[in-house]
Design a protein around this motif. Structure first.
Motif, PDB file in Angstrom:
ATOM      1  N   PHE B  15       0.905  -1.156   0.000  1.00 26.85           N
ATOM      2  CA  PHE B  15       0.000   0.000   0.000  1.00 26.85           C
ATOM      3  C   PHE B  15       0.942   1.204   0.000  1.00 26.85           C
ATOM      4  O   PHE B  15       1.564   1.510   1.013  1.00 26.85           O
ATOM      5  CB  PHE B  15      -0.852  -0.039   1.270  1.00 26.85           C
ATOM      6  N   HIS B  64       0.940   2.176  -5.599  1.00 27.46           N
ATOM      7  CA  HIS B  64       0.755   0.874  -4.950  1.00 27.46           C
ATOM      8  C   HIS B  64       1.247  -0.261  -5.846  1.00 27.46           C
ATOM      9  O   HIS B  64       1.400  -0.081  -7.054  1.00 27.46           O
ATOM     10  CB  HIS B  64      -0.730   0.647  -4.657  1.00 27.46           C
ATOM     11  N   ARG B 127      -6.789   3.326 -11.463  1.00 28.11           N
ATOM     12  CA  ARG B 127      -8.221   3.352 -11.103  1.00 28.11           C
ATOM     13  C   ARG B 127      -8.764   4.779 -11.105  1.00 28.11           C
ATOM     14  O   ARG B 127      -8.274   5.650 -10.389  1.00 28.11           O
ATOM     15  CB  ARG B 127      -8.451   2.737  -9.719  1.00 28.11           C
ATOM     16  N   PHE B 141     -13.365   4.291   2.124  1.00 27.05           N
ATOM     17  CA  PHE B 141     -12.617   3.049   1.938  1.00 27.05           C
ATOM     18  C   PHE B 141     -11.782   3.062   0.655  1.00 27.05           C
ATOM     19  O   PHE B 141     -10.995   2.157   0.405  1.00 27.05           O
ATOM     20  CB  PHE B 141     -13.565   1.849   1.944  1.00 27.05           C
ATOM     21  N   GLU B 142     -11.978   4.085  -0.177  1.00 26.08           N
ATOM     22  CA  GLU B 142     -11.285   4.194  -1.461  1.00 26.08           C
ATOM     23  C   GLU B 142     -10.251   5.319  -1.455  1.00 26.08           C
ATOM     24  O   GLU B 142      -9.594   5.546  -2.464  1.00 26.08           O
ATOM     25  CB  GLU B 142     -12.293   4.486  -2.582  1.00 26.08           C
ATOM     26  N   ARG B 143     -10.133   6.025  -0.337  1.00 26.02           N
ATOM     27  CA  ARG B 143      -9.178   7.130  -0.289  1.00 26.02           C
ATOM     28  C   ARG B 143      -7.777   6.623  -0.543  1.00 26.02           C
ATOM     29  O   ARG B 143      -7.401   5.578  -0.030  1.00 26.02           O
ATOM     30  CB  ARG B 143      -9.215   7.805   1.080  1.00 26.02           C
ATOM     31  N   LEU B 145      -6.700   5.313  -3.071  1.00 31.97           N
ATOM     32  CA  LEU B 145      -6.710   4.123  -3.923  1.00 31.97           C
ATOM     33  C   LEU B 145      -7.365   4.375  -5.278  1.00 31.97           C
ATOM     34  O   LEU B 145      -7.661   3.431  -6.009  1.00 31.97           O
ATOM     35  CB  LEU B 145      -7.415   2.967  -3.204  1.00 31.97           C
ATOM     36  N   PHE B 275      -1.493   1.397  -9.711  1.00 28.76           N
ATOM     37  CA  PHE B 275      -1.102   0.101  -9.148  1.00 28.76           C
ATOM     38  C   PHE B 275      -0.228  -0.639 -10.152  1.00 28.76           C
ATOM     39  O   PHE B 275      -0.652  -0.841 -11.300  1.00 28.76           O
ATOM     40  CB  PHE B 275      -2.341  -0.789  -8.904  1.00 28.76           C
TER      41      PHE B 275
END
Lengths: 281, 281
Positions: B15, B64, B127, B141-143, B145, B275
């Protein structure tokens, strides 16, 4: 000119790992509640009476919310109009800044509306991960967001869990499935479970993990309200069934015993996999 | 008795938000590289020569990896057998403890194997999130990412982006699509892009967000190797096409200019959505 008071229902989301739970705690603790941050952000609305959030659904340390709710009253200086819903969302989110707490929606409601008592039901989702021999095998993007039950069992007997879940459905005395704390002894233990599902679920970016046999499952429960730690106990007991440590019939018998002490101490599921999905009105 | 040296290829995940990038940095910085943690964990293998990780694919701060790779040599005391692959994974993960870095696989390889030079290709996934009017609307939950491109545009013209991506496919001088740093001026700018896809993608628990119009998209690129910040520049340019700020034909012209300075400065995508998906051998 009178100052007028407006009541709002807000829906909000949080990543629970950072907080002592949703409820307010004394501000001098190293880890405080989500409510502390909400009320701190609300002071920027410059109300003439401090704003209190009346939260619909308690969640413990480490438990997440896709969507929790609360009502709050805002009393502004005489002559100032009530906040518009979008204004309220924007201002609160602006002052919550980098906290993993986010206001999703706001609705003006009547004075008689109560976030907790007006709720018709709550839905919780619990995320399980199978295929890990050790917690260090949990994908780094899923840490704190699921439970990989330990043991040599790399899979769960889901049909047995589904059979066991049927015993939990409906109206029962859930005494065995609650934890006791100072507030609970006088709370009636009868609840009506409206939904108890176990379904396969996607993981975060799991369509890219070609080399692993990871499987995610979601256990979903809906009820008007739940007892203290009832969801974590029910999930833990179902997982024990999936691992062959308990039988579906044992779940029925645990219910019939109606004794919190009868619950197998190893079986309570940790908070990391639990998400309050929705509060329905 | 001679001490023998064994070479391993390891695959690992991280991460990236917590790290200064994957590459080693001096240990006195407040934020260090993923490699620092890998090498610190490897000291617990008690090698007779300090273990160095030779990392296949550089990633920047905040980027990531679903799967990056490296080779390392382990020289043990005379008479001690080479580590088994499972032993190596277990020991490294144990000492990485709570760091969001995880060893996925380990393979014993020949002395001539080189994680960087033996790689046939790399695949990156970027993404994107549409439907947010403001970054504060990104699900908690997507911060870190994904990237929710700013602006009044709540959606992207994906067919235009797909048309533009076709111009990037194949062998080109990608000078316009690289950032310059002290190490890059003498690096040849010609690369062959083997894949450039734009696909809808699931978000974390997005099947539970019934009230929002959030849409996730994944841009996927595969090439033997990439130039410095090439993926972030290509994604940023495609997003500008999706927003109507550039046309697909502009992408073709930017390629033909072959000048890093010609790239529109507003367009580089941030690291949070990027990613490294896989390194192929």
């Amino acid at each position: 000119m009178f100052s007028s008071r407006s009541r709002y229902l807000v829906f909000f989301q949080y990543f629970g790992t950072k907080y002592s739970g949703v409820m307010e705690t004394s501000n001098d603790q190293s880890v405080v509640g989500v409510q502390n941050y909400l009320e701190r952000a609300a002071q920027n609305l410059k109300p003439i009476v401090p704003i209190k959030f009346c939260i619909s659904s308690r969640t413990d340390t480490g438990v997440h919310a896709l969507c929790n709710s609360a009502h709050l009253d805002i009393q502004r200086e005489p002559g100032k109009p009530a906040f518009q819903e979008k204004q309220l969302i924007h201002c609160l989110n602006k002052h919550l800044k980098s906290e993993p707490i986010r206001i999703l929606k706001a609705h003006r409601v009547t004075d008689g509306f109560h976030a907790r008592f007006s709720a018709l039901s709550r839905t919780y989702v619990y995320r399980l991960l199978t295929g890990c021999a050790h917690p260090s095998e949990i994908p780094v993007f899923e840490r704190d967001l699921c439970w990989a039950p330990p043991g040599h069992f790399n899979s769960l007997n889901v049909p047995a869990m589904q059979e066991a879940a049927q015993f939990l459905l409906g109206t029962h005395d859930f005494s065995t499935f609650r934890s006791l704390n100072s507030k609970t002894p006088f709370q009636p233990p009868v609840r009506t479970l409206l939904q108890a599902d176990i379904q396969p679920s996607p993981g975060f970016l799991s369509h890219h993990y070609e080399h692993r046999k990871l499987e995610f499952w979601e256990v979903k429960f809906r009820s008007r309200s739940f007892l203290y730690r009832q969801v974590r106990r029910m999930v833990g007991a179902l997982v024990a069934v999936g691992q062959g440590k308990l039988t579906p019939q044992d779940i029925k018998e645990l219910l019939e015993i109606k004794d919190s002490q009868a619950f197998p101490s190893y079986a309570m599921a940790p908070p990391s996999g639990l998400f309050l999905k929705a509060v329905e009105y």
